[in-house]
Structures are given as structure tokens and as C-alpha cells.
Design an enzyme around this catalytic site. Structure first.
Site, short mmCIF file in Angstrom:
data_model
loop_
_atom_site.label_atom_id
_atom_site.label_comp_id
_atom_site.label_asym_id
_atom_site.label_seq_id
_atom_site.Cartn_x
_atom_site.Cartn_y
_atom_site.Cartn_z
N HIS A 113 -63.25 59.55 13.79
CA HIS A 113 -63.34 59.21 12.30
C HIS A 113 -63.76 57.77 12.15
CE1 HIS A 113 -62.58 59.52 8.11
NE2 HIS A 113 -61.95 58.15 8.20
N ASP A 153 -53.36 65.70 -0.59
CA ASP A 153 -54.14 64.29 -0.27
C ASP A 153 -55.33 64.39 -1.64
OD1 ASP A 153 -55.41 62.06 0.85
OD2 ASP A 153 -57.15 63.46 1.01
N SER A 201 -53.79 59.36 4.13
CA SER A 201 -55.05 60.28 3.69
C SER A 201 -55.81 60.48 4.77
CB SER A 201 -55.88 59.33 2.52
OG SER A 201 -57.00 60.06 2.16
N LYS A 230 -55.65 64.46 6.86
CA LYS A 230 -57.01 65.31 7.11
C LYS A 230 -57.48 65.42 8.54
CE LYS A 230 -59.04 62.95 3.83
NZ LYS A 230 -59.96 62.34 2.73
#
Lengths: 439, 439
Positions: free
Chosen positions: B85, B164, B186, B190
Site C-alpha cells: 500500500h 470506514d 482507515s 481495508k
């Protein structure tokens, strides 16, 4: 500001910055007209809670709240117009003897009051325990009575400071009530909407008060004085002790009866003291008299029957049964049951926790847990034993006055009442209710 | 908790206290099912913004968000499953070469990506510039492709972490976005919903990044690692420099083209470096190889065509025109107009402000100001001159690629672009994009 974005202003306050006048006014306007969503208002309220408002921001915020609704115009009344506001105490019936006593001395008292909530009482509820008395008068009638009698006591209309009503409701459910700038602006916006020249603030300090420490109380008074200064209105703050309940009664009709004693020149010493001291400050702000001369004027109005007579005319004018001033016990509603609370041991009353006593009165029906609750005007507590009094084991320290209630409610009220008394070996030194005066 | 009152928990956090697991879970549940009003959620978010969450609160909050929706079950896939990410940069196309390169080395990459917002781009928008490519696949198809190919790239479904989505929308309008615990929870809620075993976090630092200082970046990484630890997932954080844009292109189709160059063993040095370094950390977390051996594995996958071939199969499987890997310029949409931006003076590019370049690309149609905006896949910026390059006066430093736009939009983009270049006397020392690795 053409490009007002609430989130940018919330960010500024969040980071400890200053909000411009336009931004503050836009928020207050948006609260009043519903154009700013609740979630942005509540985020701003939390940011203000944690970051504060400086004097300039505070004055603008309060002024915007004041002008979000109607502002009374009492300029046609020639006399100086001075009101008193109390931050709320237990057994605080001072407005009832105070308003007519001050009016009898030549200062007009246009008083817009509130209702009780939680453990503290409200002036409107007390007045309404007088049969027929109405606190819902049109503005024209209010103005006329202030002019003719020198005082009138009504409730807040929906048209006074609507932004405050909106924000107050939000604060209640978002844990943003106990903020000095938010409290100060809420009170001052409503008080300044009365069209007064000056205000005496009775700021209660102690266990039974909203402000539990003198430092916080001084901060609140300074914030309210700053708002008053910016609006060109003088504010005298009197910090008063809120440990034991004021006087010997808690509850609406019971407090009216005690107020009438004070208006007859009698009543408990602390209740008379508060009336005289707060009244003297009101006379000083009104330019009528100051210091000992002012105290003497108020004391005379209580002792010579002029304040009582004026109270009678006020009750009459507001639709109430004016015989109450001569025969209060016959006119006022009486509780069906008086349940004694007995001393578990002998001793001298060395302390009284007024918050618990206020809560006990609430349980008996004298107050309301939620705004929508009804009150029982006859309910409350008669305090037989007060600070410094000696009690013997098994003797009543208080009577609980109530109607038909579930027995557990009466039991809880009795337990709270007895628990609120400290029975020590010796009497506390008698203390004045007045802690300090900030002019 | 039978007697959960949101305002009491808001008060606790407001005063800097710790919230119990039950309170945190009740808020997240209330956000997802709408039972807690927005004004209470936003007051809590502001209190969290200003007071923080400790590691335990953070882990609970993130876990509650994760479980507010579907959690993918990839346990049937035998290979280790590791995702990457990025906190978002300008020209950040790394996911495109990275996912197939890592998959080609034996680690599965189940990647759920986002769209671009503001000055940063989004992987989904880039992929969708390939004609026919769909990021909306059913979960079953996603799982099948991850199993068969080793990677798949889809968008977040409405069923992943709905709490979220609700809280993010509120944060956006209440100035509570830039909070480390709120950002960390957050992202992690995910990512953990993808059913991964471990995560590499590319935390961008600098002018063009969300985190502008290394201290804040370290804090964010620590928060995300704490959440990962509590969930039993390893998180390696790589802090990377986000000063100049990554590579030489900004914009969706332009970045796909550049990614294919990297997948052919070429491309700009920084873009390849990031692919190799982040890929090596993913192989390490997957237990396949570590250190230089891991770097060599990724480099080989880029150089021997295996990563490119896998990317072609991925494009094919997700409905796209797989000829893109061989003839990107023919398959990808091309901008109608290429407007040169000329150097106003001679010099060496000593600095590039990527935030302004990202904003310029947005103005050209490559990004979106609001979530609902559409993007122009062909729009963007080709950076002719990059850090350390010498330019002569009047020579193009960049080309703006765009369709028919109002001329002032192109002028503003050109002004931002030229203003983003510092032309100094000497070249800056060539620096690695990698600042530090926190394992």
C-alpha cells in the site's frame, strides 16, 4: 465571505488558530438557519471546547448569537435596567425576593428566566407554583409591566437567540457543555437580548454548582465580563458559595413560601444576605446607591413591606393569586405526604452536600431529568437541620414532601438526604455566602 | 454495553481518557448501521484528532472497522499473500510493475486499490486507461485470479469496511482527515479485509506527500505496524522520498506506458528502484528470499520478461486489451494536444515540486477534485527535464497532454508546471528514493 467553507474554519480552530469575525458569524447564522449541517457544528464545538476562543472571538460569537433572534428594545423605559443571572444552585430562590426589592428601590428588572434541569431548580417553575401565575407574556405586556411596576419575570421565547437553542441542544449530546466560552456566550447572548443596561452575575461555586472550583468560576466571570464589555454593558460578577443549599427549602412552592418570608423581612440569614448583597450590586450598576448605602436600601425595602407589596402587584399582573403574599400556606399547593428523614446518630451538622439534596428533590418530583418532564409544584425537601445545627439521634433532619410515588423513589431520596448530611462533633464557623465580587 | 451513551464516551476521549473496547466497537457499529447520529460521530472524531488513540484503542478501532464488512477468505490459496500500500504520491505507478513482478517470483498479490483524489493519482484510474480493463470483479473471480495468476487488481467494494467509508466521508467535511490513528486505522481496516498474510507499506515523505516530515511518517508507520501486530499480520514500512515526481510521467495512460517500460527491464531509474526495493520486501515477508537475493529475483523478473508476460495475462483476464504490453502507444488513448512548457532560462533542474505538478495534471483532466468527477485517461504531463537535467532557455521542460480545455485551465497548468521547476547552477546529488525501512 463568498467562499466560506466550514471545514476550513474548523481546521483553523482545530489547530489552535483564531477565527475571523466573518467565519464566526457564518457558523452562528448557519446554526440558526440550518444551512450548516450538525456534524460540522459539532466538530467545531469540540474544537472550541479543546482550543478555546480568545476575547475577540468570544465577543463576536456572543454578538452573533444575540443577533440571531429578537433583541428587546426597552429604551422607552427611563429607569436604569439591570438584571441578575445565577449559574444555578440548589434552593436558589433569590430572584423572587430580589427582583421586587430592587424594583422598589428604583432600578427596573426585566428578568427572562429559565426552567430547572437536573439537580438545580428554575425560577419559572417556582413562579408557576403560584396558582394562575403565567410566565408566557407577549413582549409588549412584558415591557409595559417592567415600565409600570419596575419588574416582570417571563420565560425565554423561541425568538430569543435561536442559534443558542440549536447549539445548546447539540452541545448536550456531544459532550461540549462544560466549556467556558460556550457557556459564557450562551448565557450572555440571552441576557443581552433582554435590552438591559447592566447585569449582576451570581456565579455559584462548589459541590452543588456547575463550577466546582473558584478558578473555573473566575474564568467564567472573566469571559462573561469580556462579552459584556464588548457589548458596552457592565457586568458585576459575584462569586457565591454553593455548598449547603440556600435557605431551608428545596422545591417550587416551598421556595416561594420561603421567598415571601424574606420579602417580609425574615427568612433564613443566608437567603436574606444573598438578596441584600446582589441587590446592592444591582443598585450600584443602576447608579442609585452603592456599598453600605445600597445594602441599606435593599434591607429597608425588605423590612418596610415595599418589596412584598410590589411582589403582590407583580403576581396579580401576571395572573397569579396575589393572596399568596399574605396566606402562602393556603394558596400554594401542599404535598400530600411529608416523610421525615431521621438522624442516625447525634451530632452537629458540619457539612451538607447540596448536589445530593438537589437530586433527592428531583426524585421527589420537584425537578426534571429531561426538558420535557413535568414537575410537581408541591414536591421538595424541608431542611429542618442546617449547617451548625445540633441534632439528636432519631430526630428529623428533614421532611421529604411528595405525592404518591413508588416507595423506592422515596427510599432513594431519603438515602440521598441522610447521606448528604455530615454529623460531626463541632459546628463549622459561620461563613458568608459571598466569596468575592468582580466589578 | 446495555447503557452505552455516546456523549459519555465522547467526554472521556475529550478529556484525554482511554475508551474501552466496547465503547469503540459501539461507535464503529453505530457508524456502519447509522444508529449513531453524524453529529456525535464528528464530535468523537475531533476529540480523537486532538487527543489521539493509544495502541490498544487503535487496534480495537481498526479491528471493529475491518469487521464492519466483508473480510475476504483467501486461505484456499497456498502461496503467501502479500500486498503493498502506498500513502499516495505524484506519478506513483509502482503497483503496476510491482504486482506482476512479485507474483512472478511466487508470492501472491491480492491488491484492492483506490482511485485518485486531489493531486495524487490512483491505481484503478491508471488500469482503466487500458481499453476494456475492468476493476469491478466479483470476489470469486478475484480469488480465482489471485490463485491462478498470482495477482489481481480490483477496486474496493461497498461491502469492505463500510464503517470506514462512512467515517471517511465525515472526516473530509469536519477537518479530521490528517490524524495518524484515523489514517492508520482507515488504511489498515481495508487492507486487512483483503485476507493478506503481510503488508509492505510505502510511506511517502515530502512536499508531494500526505506526510511532509519524516517524524510524522514514522508515527504513521508505527501506528499501522501496531494495528498489524494486533491482527497477527507483519507490516514492513518503507519510507520513500516524495520530492520530485516518480518517473517521467504523470497521468493515467502515460503512467501505464511508463510501467510497461519498467516491465521490459527499462524505465526511469527511480521507478525501477522502487519496484525492486518494495518487491524485495514483499518477497521477504512472503518467505521467498530476502536482502540482495530478493532484489535480484525482482530484477530478473523485470529483465527476463516474466513479469511483463504475467501483466499481459492479468490484463487479458481482467477484460483489457493485452496487446498493450507490446504496442502501448497504439492501444492506449492519446491526448489530442501536447502543449510544450518552455524553460524561461537556462539551468540545471535542482528541485521539482511534485505537489504543484500533481495539481497541474489534475487541471488537465488527469485527476479529480471531487469523488464524483470523471478523469480523462489520456491527460497528464510528460516531464522532459527531471532532477539534474540541464535545460536551455526556450527548450521544453515538459509537455502538457490534454483534450479540449478552456485556455485558462491550460495556462494555469503551464504556470504551475514551470513554477514547479527550480533551475539552479548545479545538479543535486543523485539520491535513492528509499529513506529507511522499518521491519
Amino acid at each position: 465571505v463568498s467562499a466560506f467553507l466550514p471545514q476550513l474554519s474548523i481546521r483553523t480552530k482545530r489547530d489552535g488558530g483564531r477565527l475571523a469575525d466573518d467565519e464566526l458569524r457564518a457558523f452562528v447564522r448557519g446554526a440558526a438557519d440550518g444551512s450548516i449541517p450538525d456534524y460540522q457544528l459539532s466538530a467545531l464545538l469540540m474544537a472550541i471546547f479543546l482550543r478555546g476562543l480568545d476575547d475577540r472571538e468570544l465577543a463576536t460569537w456572543a454578538d452573533a448569537m444575540l443577533h440571531s433572534g429578537d433583541v428587546l428594545d426597552l429604551s422607552a423605559i427611563a429607569r436604569p435596567k439591570v438584571d441578575k443571572h445565577s449559574t444555578g444552585g440548589v434552593g436558589d430562590k433569590i430572584s423572587l425576593p430580589l427582583a421586587p426589592a430592587v424594583a422598589a428601590c428604583g432600578v427596573a428588572v426585566p428578568m427572562v428566566s429559565g426552567r430547572g434541569l437536573g439537580h438545580t431548580g428554575g425560577t419559572l417553575d417556582k413562579l408557576e407554583s403560584i396558582p394562575g401565575f403565567t410566565v408566557d407574556l407577549p413582549v409588549e405586556r412584558f415591557t409595559e409591566l417592567v415600565d409600570r411596576l419596575g419588574c416582570c419575570l417571563i420565560g425565554q421565547t423561541a425568538r430569543i437567540a435561536p442559534a443558542d437553542r440549536k447549539l445548546y441542544a447539540l452541545r448536550d449530546v456531544t459532550a461540549t457543555v462544560e466549556s467556558i466560552p460556550l457557556i459564557a456566550s450562551s448565557i450572555m447572548s440571552k441576557k443581552l437580548a433582554e435590552g438591559i443596561d447592566a447585569l449582576v452575575l451570581d456565579c455559584k461555586v462548589g459541590d452543588g454548582a456547575f463550577m466546582t472550583t473558584i478558578e473555573r468560576a473566575r474564568e467564567l466571570c472573566a469571559a462573561m465580563q469580556a462579552i459584556g464589555r464588548a457589548a458596552g454593558k457592565r457586568v458585576t460578577a459575584v462569586l457565591t458559595r454553593m455548598d449547603a443549599p440556600i435557605g431551608r427549602t428545596i422545591g417550587n412552592a416551598l421556595e416561594v413560601e420561603e421567598s415571601i418570608e424574606v420579602l417580609r423581612g425574615g427568612g433564613p440569614a443566608d437567603t436574606r444576605e444573598l438578596t441584600v448583597e446582589l441587590g446592592a450590586e444591582m443598585l450600584a450598576l443602576g447608579g442609585v446607591a452603592s456599598g453600605d448605602a445600597a445594602r441599606a436600601r435593599i434591607a429597608r425595602a425588605l423590612d418596610d413591606g415595599s418589596a412584598l407589596a410590589l411582589f403582590g402587584r407583580l403576581v396579580e399582573a401576571q395572573g397569579g393569586d396575589a393572596r399568596v403574599i399574605d396566606r402562602p400556606r393556603e394558596v400554594l399547593p401542599r404535598a400530600k405526604t411529608r416523610t421525615p428523614v431521621l438522624a442516625p446518630a447525634a451530632g452537629v451538622v458540619s457539612a451538607m452536600r447540596s448536589r445530593d439534596l438537589g437530586t433527592a428533590a428531583l426524585l421527589l418530583g420537584a425537578g426534571r431529568k429531561r426538558t420535557a418532564d413535568a414537575v410537581d409544584p408541591s414536591a421538595g425537601i424541608e431542611l429542618v437541620a442546617h449547617l451548625g445545627d445540633r441534632v439528636e439521634r432519631g430526630q428529623p433532619v428533614a421532611f421529604l414532601c411528595h405525592g404518591d410515588l413508588p416507595s423506592d423513589a422515596v427510599e432513594r431520596a431519603a438515602a440521598l438526604t441522610i447521606g448528604a448530611y455530615d454529623l460531626g462533633g463541632s459546628a463549622p464557623a459561620p461563613l458568608s455566602r459571598i466569596l468575592e465580587v468582580l466589578r
